[in-house]
Design a protein around this motif. Structure first.
Motif, PDB file in Angstrom:
ATOM      1  N   MET A   1       2.976   8.114  11.900  1.00  0.00           N
ATOM      2  CA  MET A   1       3.239   7.913  10.481  1.00  0.00           C
ATOM      3  C   MET A   1       3.075   9.240   9.734  1.00  0.00           C
ATOM      4  O   MET A   1       2.053   9.910   9.847  1.00  0.00           O
TER       5      MET A   1
ATOM      6  N   TYR B   1       5.161   4.256   1.443  1.00  0.00           N
ATOM      7  CA  TYR B   1       4.375   3.058   1.160  1.00  0.00           C
ATOM      8  C   TYR B   1       3.762   3.122  -0.235  1.00  0.00           C
ATOM      9  O   TYR B   1       3.756   4.167  -0.886  1.00  0.00           O
TER      10      TYR B   1
ATOM     11  N   THR C   1       0.268   2.940  -2.014  1.00  0.00           N
ATOM     12  CA  THR C   1      -1.172   3.051  -1.794  1.00  0.00           C
ATOM     13  C   THR C   1      -1.898   2.757  -3.093  1.00  0.00           C
ATOM     14  O   THR C   1      -1.646   3.408  -4.113  1.00  0.00           O
TER      15      THR C   1
ATOM     16  N   GLN D   1       8.196  -1.861  -5.729  1.00  0.00           N
ATOM     17  CA  GLN D   1       8.636  -2.301  -4.407  1.00  0.00           C
ATOM     18  C   GLN D   1      10.074  -1.878  -4.126  1.00  0.00           C
ATOM     19  O   GLN D   1      10.412  -1.504  -3.005  1.00  0.00           O
TER      20      GLN D   1
ATOM     21  N   VAL E   1      10.032   1.932  -3.142  1.00  0.00           N
ATOM     22  CA  VAL E   1       9.646   2.290  -1.772  1.00  0.00           C
ATOM     23  C   VAL E   1      10.521   1.609  -0.725  1.00  0.00           C
ATOM     24  O   VAL E   1      10.303   1.813   0.472  1.00  0.00           O
TER      25      VAL E   1
ATOM     26  N   GLU F   1      12.609   4.631   2.254  1.00  0.00           N
ATOM     27  CA  GLU F   1      11.440   5.074   3.015  1.00  0.00           C
ATOM     28  C   GLU F   1      11.041   6.514   2.731  1.00  0.00           C
ATOM     29  O   GLU F   1       9.987   6.967   3.177  1.00  0.00           O
TER      30      GLU F   1
ATOM     31  N   THR G   1       7.386   7.273  -2.161  1.00  0.00           N
ATOM     32  CA  THR G   1       5.968   6.953  -2.003  1.00  0.00           C
ATOM     33  C   THR G   1       5.353   6.684  -3.369  1.00  0.00           C
ATOM     34  O   THR G   1       5.740   7.315  -4.357  1.00  0.00           O
TER      35      THR G   1
ATOM     36  N   ASP H   1       0.248  -1.527   0.257  1.00  0.00           N
ATOM     37  CA  ASP H   1       0.230  -1.455   1.720  1.00  0.00           C
ATOM     38  C   ASP H   1      -1.075  -0.847   2.215  1.00  0.00           C
ATOM     39  O   ASP H   1      -1.584  -1.229   3.273  1.00  0.00           O
ATOM     40  N   PHE H   2      -1.597   0.117   1.448  1.00  0.00           N
ATOM     41  CA  PHE H   2      -2.833   0.811   1.798  1.00  0.00           C
ATOM     42  C   PHE H   2      -3.774   0.793   0.602  1.00  0.00           C
ATOM     43  O   PHE H   2      -3.336   0.670  -0.540  1.00  0.00           O
TER      44      PHE H   2
ATOM     45  N   THR I   1      -5.404   0.497   5.700  1.00  0.00           N
ATOM     46  CA  THR I   1      -4.460  -0.522   5.263  1.00  0.00           C
ATOM     47  C   THR I   1      -5.156  -1.578   4.406  1.00  0.00           C
ATOM     48  O   THR I   1      -6.380  -1.759   4.467  1.00  0.00           O
TER      49      THR I   1
END
Length: 281
Positions: free
Chosen positions: A1, A30, A32, A170, A173, A176, A179, A195-196, A210
């Motif tokens: 990752m 993602y 975070t 959403q 992101v 991909e 962020t 996600d994190f 996560t």
């Protein structure tokens, strides 16, 4: 990752508060969530990432030291306090951003203003807090940013706008290459979209992994006040005692008390944050 942001040994000493040393990473692609009570270091960390304060340590975005400042062209920023001139109209905001950002998209900006019900002739100083957040979000999404950094963006928004913001993040992101770092103490939004999770307390990073790992790490133990001695050998991370009962936050893998008198609950993000470090126990 791949990591979008890497923070190494971040340290900053203020008059009455010390941040770090902290090391953590923000995965690329993602959302975070950055959580912690007010005054625990979230905003100071974000200001360091944005090169708004001096600090010790190293911060990299896409592998490059942030002190070069080149990365800021690709960052959309929503801070708790707007950095815009209060006397600007939203038309003036557009003109200023067109000068400041190489990839400024005027048509996208005005589309977002219309979507959020913002009058382009309004002045920044006349906007409510919620409208200011909508303006900053419009700016953040109108210059082809691949990193959004949001510091307490939802505290001035009604539930429907908070839900719309969650949808926008959403969608962002879904590419991909994009962020999001989302700092907030209103954790219901993160329960849905993060996600994190990075958890900071008294300037120190307590957790970085996560969201699922965060939710599995802690349990809340409840019981009658007469049962509290059952936890005498357990490390309690925080909690509260009332006249007749108690609740205590502990790490799941360090809890080995077997008693029918105790109730074990799975806390959500908000409950962990509320109980962690609470000394009424």
């Amino acid at each position: 990752m791949d990591n979008k942001i890497e923070v190494k040994n971040l340290h900053k000493k203020f008059d009455h508060f010390t941040l770090g040393e902290n090391s953590f990473s923000i995965p690329k692609g993602y959302i975070t969530g950055f959580i912690g009570k007010n005054g625990m270091g979230k905003t100071s960390t974000i200001k360091a990432i944005l090169s708004l304060i001096n600090y010790e340590g190293k911060i990299y975005v896409d592998g490059d030291d942030v002190k070069s400042l080149d990365y800021l062209q690709d960052v959309g920023i929503i801070m708790d306090d707007s950095l815009l001139s209060k006397d600007w109209t939203l038309n003036s905001v557009n003109d200023a951003m067109n000068i400041g950002y190489n990839n400024w998209q005027e048509d996208v900006f005005f589309d977002y203003l219309n979507r959020f019900g913002l009058d382009k002739n309004s002045k920044v100083k006349d906007l409510s807090r919620g409208m200011n957040i909508k303006l900053m979000l419009s700016i953040a999404l109108s210059h082809k940013a691949n990193l959004l950094i949001l510091d307490e963006p939802t505290s001035g928004l009604d539930p429907s706008m908070r839900d719309e913001l969650s949808d926008i993040l959403q969608e962002f992101v879904a590419d991909e290459d994009n962020t999001v770092l989302f700092s907030t103490h209103i954790t219901q939004d993160l329960d849905r979209i993060a996600d994190f999770i990075i958890f900071i307390d008294h300037g120190k990073i307590i957790f970085s992994d996560t969201k699922e790992a965060f939710q599995e790490k802690y349990i809340v133990v409840k019981g009658g006040i007469e049962d509290f001695d059952l936890l005498k050998d357990v490390k309690i991370l925080g909690g509260k005692k009332l006249a007749h009962n108690f609740e205590a936050l502990v790490e799941r893998d360090k809890f080995n008390v077997d008693s029918d008198e105790l109730v074990i609950e799975e806390p959500n993000i908000d409950r962990v944050m509320v109980l962690y470090g609470r000394s009424r126990i």
